[in-house]
Each structure stands twice: as structure tokens, then as C-alpha cells.
Write an enzyme that holds these catalytic residues in place. Structure first.
Site, short mmCIF file in Angstrom:
data_model
loop_
_atom_site.label_atom_id
_atom_site.label_comp_id
_atom_site.label_asym_id
_atom_site.label_seq_id
_atom_site.Cartn_x
_atom_site.Cartn_y
_atom_site.Cartn_z
CD GLU A 62 -0.83 -5.59 5.85
OE1 GLU A 62 -0.64 -6.13 4.73
OE2 GLU A 62 -1.14 -4.38 5.97
CB CYS A 78 -0.98 -0.05 1.19
SG CYS A 78 -2.37 1.08 1.01
CG HIS A 91 -3.45 -3.69 3.24
ND1 HIS A 91 -2.47 -3.03 3.94
CD2 HIS A 91 -4.15 -2.73 2.59
CE1 HIS A 91 -2.59 -1.73 3.76
NE2 HIS A 91 -3.60 -1.50 2.93
#
Lengths: 234, 758
Positions: free
Chosen positions: A205, A86, A203
Site C-alpha cells: 500500500e 506487516c 507494504h
């Protein structure tokens, strides 16, 4: 292995990246403060999401001048694996480690929702454990994720196989409807010519534990561990 | 001390003070106040800061319980969430600023509530927002009072407010878990933005807004002080006129990036052990933080304004004291340990300057250019502030109690009515709003917007917190006491639908002008209702805020108390979703309160939207059964293996059933809607069966083999439990006593629900 997560003023996904690297992937994970030029012996560096320097001037434009980015550039030049997520992707583009740039979303609004990505290249440290054409469910959350490059640059990026991820639908078709931000060629992530630096807007994560809706993002971390020859099953 | 400007009746009026209040100020001071002191009194005695109209009523609220670690009076309430962890949460309004400047008004509303949380030492981990606007199109106002210009303005306010909430929360890095977005003509020039925030902390590492330790340094941290937001608190304490545009400079400008730095710096500085007390500078800025911190500790603060970091030149003491510049904190450090605090703030690139000292005399003393500019006893600004028992009078009822026979004349088509409701702005999918919010940052979100409640996991304990907001102005207009009870019950029910146990509540009381006896009556009734419901449901109020004077050009809002409820989900339990999980599962309706008749039906969304009218009373509520329902849900989730739970509210059972099929299919398009086939044995007319909003009802689904178990548990708690049908892969069929009344394809349902704002 030891994974470093860069912390800029305004980074807000740093804790999330540290959490996945440490608690989910079981590795040593350390924050790397932006004012330091030391990578503390890390074998991989993650530049996390957020709003470094408040997105002032232009996303990533100020972060690129911080001391830590000098160290990251050296690390990348020596082949070290670097992942930008990002805002981290935006910073890597500003730094020149990755080609292209990220503009306001075509819809002009911030967009946060799950997205599908098709893995276009497995010859990077962050996709080595994936299959080409594999579809991953990983969410996006950004206001400026509209990937652009000049027509010539896009041609080069495509020709060198530097597109790592493309937005697609659940069955892997690259469609306009699956593109959340207007990115050229539905590009969600690219790699450097040396292939060791990867940036993506979605993302991983946030999609590394099933309780959060998807564990597909763990493939990115599993790839890194495989690349660095860490024997762990994720 | 200097007195520069004469204090005339006109000056008092501009400060929102009455002649009586001025006399009281002179008594408390033993002299006339100077210009600066007058400004200080005007903000601290404003409705916004002093709660002068509501305080005597708020005292009736239940605020204690074994789960409560900190009740009202601090920056946020705190509850015990187990294993030594605490949860701080609160809801606050930013209505007036959101009308005058929607984007910044909403952004700073979020910023303010976040500071209230982290000033307690808690890291914010979730926010929610409750939004109310006027109609977006003239044809959406059945009363015909919404002009195209007004509708366009409402639209601009909606865009601005949502954009502002998104901007601040996204940049700060806190997930938004949803809330509510509702429309009614009364909110056209009085939009409501109520922002809720929740944070977590270790119980042994909480901080309070107390100026403890005489001689301790008082340190100013964060953004520099400018001329923005001067008299913001006073503005929030009066009704608006056509000239309210001119109030724009009273609205603060927010910088979420700075607030993020302030958060990290404050939490890091707290860990040094060098901080004795801390409070954010919200409404009334330096003034309120200075005198309130002193008042809580029984000490005083002596401030030197020359040291305050300033971004404007030539500011007067008056301006600095009343500035509401954002992203600032006042803290008290332990003497001799200041450098530890400075070092942390320097690391984060923020100003940290000693601006004063804690003194033994309980006074708020301010110096500027070597001159004493204000010297006021703290109690005069806090506990001794006026409290009014304002006259109350039940309004003359103009709305009918029973429907006119004409309502029966309308063409009746259950399927078309259901589609109209699902596609209405109040009930349609709010994905347009919440996709602009980061709902996942911090990787704790187990349930984001679009379901009954938001749920975040607690990484450190394995438990989870569920939270929900609710309000209903229409119910409260008909009966503020029951309407407020229903808001408490619905917020708690939403939390219970995840399988969590509701623990505590926070309230935001949005009302009109309290100087009108009818409005004051509504406020008192609503508070009484909240108290009764919170007692019955064992969810004490730990804090909140009161927003009065929501009135423009003499037109006020419906009484709109908004409740936030927080609950705890035990270790190892995944939250229940609203959406059906699989085809072929049994669908049951659990209910506790009395069924609505035609009188209660008059308050429904169906009547408001499709008949354009209003009559009767809100639905009846049996608080004891409601409480039983919550306990049954928690137990059934833990032991009887429920698949899903969704509470029935606006739009009634038919809408709730449709939502069980459709929920969360916007952002997860791979999740095709599930269908259903049900038969409702209810003997009432089908309008009431499908669309009445009986309280204390939940649609659950489970394995058909577990139906008996769920039914027995519900019946043991005095609830009704009826198996109404099964989930299907296709089709949406509702029968009423065997007769098919709705037969729709899922695609038609989904299209109506998703296209509500198109």
C-alpha cells in the site's frame, strides 16, 4: 468490489490500505472494527500494518483473540481472499492461518527502506496478475520481520509452493545482502495451503502510486481485482 | 487548609525557588502557601514552564502575518495552508531527560510534541528530530578531552535516543522525515533532543486549551496518574551534577500505543462537537493544564483529585499535581454532552472521568479527601509568574579573529580533505539513524530523510508541505546573533530547495545557565538574530520552546538555537530533490551573500575537523538576497524546469557537490551515484573555494537549454549565477581556475560517505 480493512487498537496502516483500495483502486473500502464479528459482506479482507495492542506480549498475539479474527477465520476457511501486511502477516501467523512465525530482525533494529521482492507464485488471489520471477520494488518497515519455521515446516512450505515473495536484489537474485531481516530462505511472504490467505512483511500500500517512489505494489491490488473478476485497469 | 511541612530555605532550594520568589508567592496569595501549593508554584514558576529568563526577549520575535492563524501561547502554532486547511507545528526539547535516560527521554519527547499537535485538533502527519551528541570516539575530538569512557557513553546515548525516537514514532504511526544529527564535545554530557511535529486540520475544526463555560465538566482522559516524572519541569530547569543519575525517576516512561489510542479517541471525540476545550498534560501535568486552560479563558477550574484515575496507591495531592505521567489529556465538555465524550473514550478502551468543573472565579482550586489543598489565582501561576531581565554581558573573546599562520603549514590535499569531510560523523550519510525510523507510514512522503527537506503531500488539496530543521552551535559560539540568523536562513533555504515557499517557523532555544551573564547575553543576541531573520524572510515564529541550564559539572553547551521552517508547495508541483537527476545536465551555483574570507573560514567544518581549531566569525549573511534566492528557487522550479536543488552548508561547495551525486543512494542502491565535471572560476584560494561555507548558496541542475533562463531570473533578484559544469555518468572532477584539484572515482566518494560511522 467491497474490501474490508480490519482496525485493531494500534493499527496504523489502516488508513493507507483504505486509501489505496478506495482512491487508487476505485473500490468500496470499509473499516472493520476489531470488536465486531461482522465482515459486512466484504469480498476480501486486508489486515493492515501497525502495532495492534502495542505489540504487547508478542506481535499479533493478542489480536488473534479479537472477535473480528473469528469472522476472518470463517471467511478464510470458505476460500475468501485475506491479505495480511506487516503486522497483519504477524497476526495471520499467530492465528494459524499461515505457517511460520516472525522474530526480531537479525540486526535487532527496526528497518525502513525500499526492498525488492521476487514473485515466486502467481497462483494466489494477490499475485494472479504478476509474472513468476517478476521483481517488485516495495518498501519494508518493521522490527520483527525475520521469518522462521522449523526445517520440516520450511520444507513443506517450499514443496507446496507456498512461498509467494522472496527478498532479492534489483535484478531478481536472491542474495543475503538483499535480505533486510534475516528471514529463512529470504522469505518475504507466504500463502496458506488453500492459497487464498497471503501474508507479507513489505507494504504494497506504500508503493501503489508513482509519486511515492514505486507503483509496483498496485500489482497486488490489481491481482485481487482480477481474481474477483472486477474489470478495472490499474 | 493544612500546612504539613515547614518551608525552610532548604525546602525552597529543592523546589528551585529563591527567597525573593517565595516572598512574591506570599504577596500574590496574601498568605503563606501550603506544601501542595508550594509544589504547584515551583513547577509553574520553573524556567521550563514560565520562560522567566527568556520571556521579555521572546516578545521581540515576529509572530504575525496573513499566514498565521495561531501564534505562540497555545499548544502549537497554526498556519493557513489553503482551501480551508490548517497546519499545526512546533518543536520542543527533551534534553535533560535524554541525558538521564536516553531511550525513554527521547521517546517521551516525541510523545509530548505529538500531543501538542493533536490537542489542537490536528492529526500528526510528520515528525523530525534534531540530535546533538558528544564525539563517538576519542580521536574524533581534536581537543583530546574525550576519554574512551565518555565516548562509549556518548555512543550509548546516541543509540538510546535514536531507539527512543524510533520506538515512539513508529508505533504511533507518524513518518519521520529526518532532521539533523551533529556531534561536538560540548554535547558530551548535554545531549540535545529537539523533536518537531506537524499536523493538519480543517480550519473550522481547530481546538484550543481554554476552559470555557462556567459549569462545564472538566474531564480527565488517557493514562492513569502515577508517581513518574514528578518535578520533571523543575529538573529541566537546573544544571546537572554527578548526582544526576539519581534523577532517573524524574524521567517519564512513554507508551506510544496508549498515545495512538488517545489520538484516535481525541479526534473522534472532537468530531462530536461536545468538546469546548482541550489541553495535553505535559510538563507539570495536571497543574499546568488546569491553570493554563483557566487562564486563557478567564475562568477557573475546581479539581477533585479523588476522582483522578491512579495507578499508584496513597498518592498525595502534591504528587498527583506534579506527576508527569504520559499520555493524558484534560478536556472541558459542554455541559449535558459528557456522555458523548465518554462513549468515544470507552470505545478506545481509555479512562475518561469527570474530575472537576469550570468555575467563574479565575482560580486553580484543588480538593483531595474532601479538603481544599490548593486555592491559587490563575494569573499568579501564569501571567504574574516572575519575569527576569537577567544581567547580560558579552563574553570576553578568547578565540582569535584571524588564523595563526600555522594553518597554512598543514599538508594540503583537496581530494583527501574532501573524503575526510564526507566520512566525518557530522557530514556522512545518516542512513543508520533514519532507517530505524518509519519514514513512509500514512503514504504521504514525497521526500523523506536524506535530502534538504522532508516533503509530504496533502491528499485533500493536492498541495504539499516541506519542512526542515537547522542549528549550528559553532557559528553561534562565535556570534550568537549571526549564528541564529544563519540557522533561520538555512532551514528556510532547505525548504526553498524543494520548490516550496517558506511560510513560518518554530524555534527551540538550547542554551546554558541563564544566571551567567554571558549565557544570558548569548540568548538575547540569538533571539534578536532570529527576529531579524524571520522578519526578512517572512517566516514568523508561531511557537517553540526554550531549554536552559544545559550544563553538567559547570560545562555548558554552545548556544544552539534550532529552527524549524515549514513551507508550501503549490498544487501540481513535484518537490525538487537534492540529487542530480541525469547525466549531461548543466550545474549552476546560485549565491547571494558575500563570499567568505579567511576570517569566516575559521567557523567552517573544515577547520573544526581537519585543523581541530576555531577562529573568526560565522559566514556573512545578506538577508535580503537570501529571501530573493528563495523566491528565485520557487519561480525557477515552477517555470524554468529545474532538475535538482541542494543548498550549500557544512563542508562547503565541494561537500555539497558530492552530496548532489550521492544523496539517497544508500536506501535506493539501484540509483547509482551520478558524477560531475566542474570548473570553479572563483579567485580565492582553493581551500576557501571548496570548503568555505558562504551563506545563501544553492547548487542547481537543469537542462543546458534552460541555463540562460535560470541565470536571468537569479540575476534579476541580485544573485550571482554561475554555470560551473555538467553532470556525468562517472567520475568526480573539480577544477579550480582550470587546474584539477579533486579527481575521484564515485565509488571512493560513496564509500567514505557511507562508512562515516563504521
Amino acid at each position: 468490489m467491497k474490501i474490508g480493512v480490519v482496525v485493531f487498537p494500534g493499527s496504523n496502516c489502516d488508513h493507507d490500505a483504505l486509501h489505496v483500495a478506495a482512491a487508487v483502486a476505485g473500490q468500496q473500502a470499509v473499516p472493520l472494527w476489531h470488536e465486531s464479528a461482522e465482515l459486512q459482506g466484504c469480498q476480501a479482507v486486508i489486515i493492515p500494518g501497525g502495532f495492534s495492542y502495542g505489540d504487547y506480549l508478542r506481535t499479533g498475539a493478542i489480536a488473534r483473540f479479537s472477535p473480528i479474527m473469528g469472522a476472518v477465520q470463517h471467511f478464510a476457511a470458505s476460500g475468501g481472499p485475506v491479505l495480511g501486511i506487516c503486522n497483519g502477516f504477524q497476526i495471520l501467523c499467530e492465528t494459524g492461518l499461515l505457517p511460520g512465525a516472525l522474530m526480531r530482525n537479525a540486526g535487532l533494529r527496526f528497518v525502513c527502506r525500499p526492498a525488492y521482492l521476487r514473485v515466486e507464485s502467481t497462483s494466489t488471489p494477490f499475485t494472479a496478475a504478476c509474472r513468476t520471477g517478476q521483481v517488485l520494488s516495495i518498501p519494508v518497515a518493521h522490527g520483527e520481520g525475520n521469518y522462521v519455521a522449523t526445517p520440516e515446516a520450511l520444507q513443506e512450505i517450499e514443496r507446496h509452493g507456498q512461498v509467494v515473495f522472496r527478498y532479492c536484489n534489483a535484478t531478481g537474485e536472491v542474495t543475503a545482502a538483499a535480505n533486510p531481516n534475516g528471514s529463512r530462505h529470504n522469505i518475504a511472504g507466504v500463502c496458506s495451503e488453500g492459497r487464498n490467505v497471503v501474508g507479507l512483511m513489505p507494504h504494497p500500500e506504500r508503493a501503489s502510486e508513482l509519486v511515492l517512489g514505486s507503483a509496483d505494489g498496485l500489482q497486488i491490488f490489481a491481482s485481487l481485482l482480477a481474481h474477483c473478476r472486477v474489470a478495472v485497469t490499474l | 487548609m493544612t500546612t504539613s511541612t515547614a518551608i525552610t530555605p532548604d525546602v525552597l532550594a529543592r523546589h528551585g525557588l529563591t527567597a525573593d520568589e517565595y516572598r512574591r508567592i506570599c504577596e500574590l496569595l496574601g498568605r503563606e502557601p501550603n506544601w501542595t501549593e508550594l509544589g504547584v508554584f515551583s513547577v509553574m514558576w520553573s524556567e521550563h514552564c514560565s520562560y522567566k529568563s527568556s520571556r521579555i526577549h521572546l516578545k521581540q520575535l515576529p509572530t504575525g502575518g496573513p499566514q498565521v492563524l495561531q501564534g505562540p501561547g497555545e499548544n502549537a502554532g497554526i498556519i493557513d495552508i489553503g482551501d480551508g486547511w490548517a497546519c499545526a507545528f512546533k518543536i520542543e526539547s527533551h534534553n535533560h531527560p535524554s541525558f538521564v535516560e536516553p531511550f525513554q527521554g527521547a521517546a517521551t519527547g516525541v510523545g509530548g510534541i505529538l500531543r501538542d499537535i493533536f490537542t489542537m485538533g490536528a492529526r500528526p502527519v510528520a515528525i523530525m528530530d534534531s540530535l546533538r551528541f558528544g564525539p563517538l570516539r576519542p580521536d574524533l575530538d581534536p581537543s583530546g578531552q574525550t576519554s574512551p569512557q565518555t565516548a562509549a557513553r556518548n555512543h550509548a546515548i546516541l543509540e538510546g535516543v535514536v531507539g527512543g525516537v524510533a520506538h515512539y514514532g513508529n508505533c504511533f504511526g507518524v513518518p519521520n522525515l529526518g532532521g539533523e544529527t551533529a556531534f561536538d564535545p560540548c554535547y558530551s554530557a548535554n545531549p540535545l533532543l529537539n523533536a518537531f511535529a506537524l499536523g493538519i486540520a480543517r480550519q473550522d475544526a481547530l481546538f484550543f486549551g481554554k476552559a470555557e463555560g462556567v459549569g462545564n465538566p472538566v474531564i480527565y482522559v488517557g493514562a492513569k496518574t502515577g508517581r513518574d516524572g514528578i518535578h520533571g519541569a523543575t529538573m529541566a530547569s537546573e544544571a546537572f551534577s554527578e548526582a544526576s543519575e539519581a534523577k532517573r525517576p524524574n524521567v517519564q516512561v512513554g507508551d506510544p500505543f496508549l498515545e495512538k489510542l488517545l489520538l484516535e479517541a481525541c479526534l473522534e471525540a472532537m468530531q462530536t462537537g461536545a468538546i469546548a476545550g482541550i489541553q495535553d498534560m505535559g510538563a507539570a501535568g495536571l497543574t499546568s493544564s488546569g491553570c493554563e486552560m483557566g487562564a486563557r479563558a478567564g475562568t477557573g477550574i475546581d479539581l477533585d483529585l479523588d476522582r483522578v484515575p491512579q495507578r499508584d496507591q496513597g498518592m498525595t495531592a502534591y504528587e498527583m499535581l506534579l506527576s508527569e505521567s504520559q499520555e493524558r489529556m484534560l478536556l472541558v465538555a459542554h455541559q449535558g454532552r459528557e456522555d458523548e465524550v465518554y462513549a468515544v473514550f470507552r470505545k478506545w478502551g481509555l479512562d475518561a472521568v469527570q474530575v472537576g468543573v469550570v468555575i467563574a472565579e479565575p482560580r486553580f482550586r484543588v480538593r483531595h479527601h474532601g479538603e481544599l489543598m490548593a486555592d491559587i489565582p490563575n494569573p499568579a501561576l501564569t501571567d504574574e509568574a516572575p519575569r527576569y531581565d537577567r544581567p547580560r554581558r558579552a563574553p570576553q573573546r578568547t578565540l582569535p579573529l584571524d588564523p595563526t599562520p600555522a594553518w597554512r603549514d598543514r599538508k594540503r590535499d583537496a581530494a583527501a580533505d574532501l573524503l575526510a569531510l564526507l566520512g566525518s560523523p557530522n557530514l556522512c550519510s545518516k542512513a543508520w539513524v533514519y532507517e530505524q525510523y518509519d519514514t513512509m507510514v500514512r503514504t504521504n512522503t514525497l521526500a523523506g530523510p536524506g535530502g534538504d527537506a522532508g516533503v509530504i503531500r496533502l491528499k485533500d488539496t493536492g498541495r504539499a508541505l516541506a519542512m526542515a530543521l537547522d542549528g549550528n552551535g559553532r557559528y553561534c559560539r562565535l556570534d550568537p546573533r549571526r549564528g541564529a540568523q544563519l540557522a533561520v536562513a538555512e532551514a528556510a533555504r532547505k525548504v526553498a530547495c524543494t520548490g516550496a515557499r517558506p511560510l513560518a517557523a518554530t524555534n527551540c532555544l538550547n542554551f546554558g545557565n541563564p544566571e551567567k551573564p554571558e549565557v544570558m547575553w548569548e540568548l538575547a543576541e540569538a533571539i534578536a538574530g532570529i527576529g531579524e531573520a524571520c522578519r526578512a524572510l517572512d517566516t514568523p515564529i508561531t511557537g517553540g520552546n526554550v531549554s536552559l541550564y544545559n550544563e553538567t559539572l559547570g560545562r555548558g553547551i554552545q548556544p544552539t538555537p534550532v529552527l524549524g521552517v515549514v513551507g508550501l508547495l503549490e498544487r501540481g508541483r513535484a518537490p525538487l530533490a537534492a540529487r542530480f537527476a541525469a547525466p549531461g545536465r548543466a550545474i549552476l551555483v546560485l549565491s547571494g551573500s558575500p563570499a567568505s574570507g579567511t576570517r569566516e573560514f575559521g567557523s567552517s567544518e573544515y577547520v573544526a575537523l581537519l585543523l581541530g581549531t576555531l577562529w573568526g566569525t560565522p559566514p556573512a549573511l545578506d538577508l535580503e538576497r537570501e529571501h530573493g534566492l528563495h523566491q528565485v528557487l520557487e519561480q525557477a522550479h515552477a517555470h524554468a524546469g529545474l532538475d535538482s536543488a541542494h543548498q550549500v552548508s557544512s563542508g562547503g561547495l565541494a561537500v555539497a557537490l558530492a552530496e548532489c551525486c550521492l544523496a539517497q543512494t544508500v536506501e535506493q542502491p539501484e540509483k547509482a551515484p551520478l558524477g560531475l565535471e566542474v570548473n570553479l572560476p572563483d579567485a580565492r584560494d582553493w581551500e576557501l573555494v571548496l570548503f568555505a561555507e558562504d551563506a545563501s548558496r544553492v547548487v542547481v541542475s537543469c537542462d543546458p537549454a534552460r541555463v540562460a533562463e535560470v541565470t536571468e531570473a537569479a540575476q534579476a533578484a541580485g544573485l550571482k549565477a554561475v554555470q560551473v559544469g555538467e553532470t556525468r555518468t562517472h567520475g568526480f572532477v573539480i577544477r579550480h581556475r582550470g587546474q584539477a584539484v579533486v579527481q575521484l572515482e564515485l565509488e571512493a566518494l560513496a564509500a567514505a560517505w557511507r562508512g562515516g560511522w563504521a
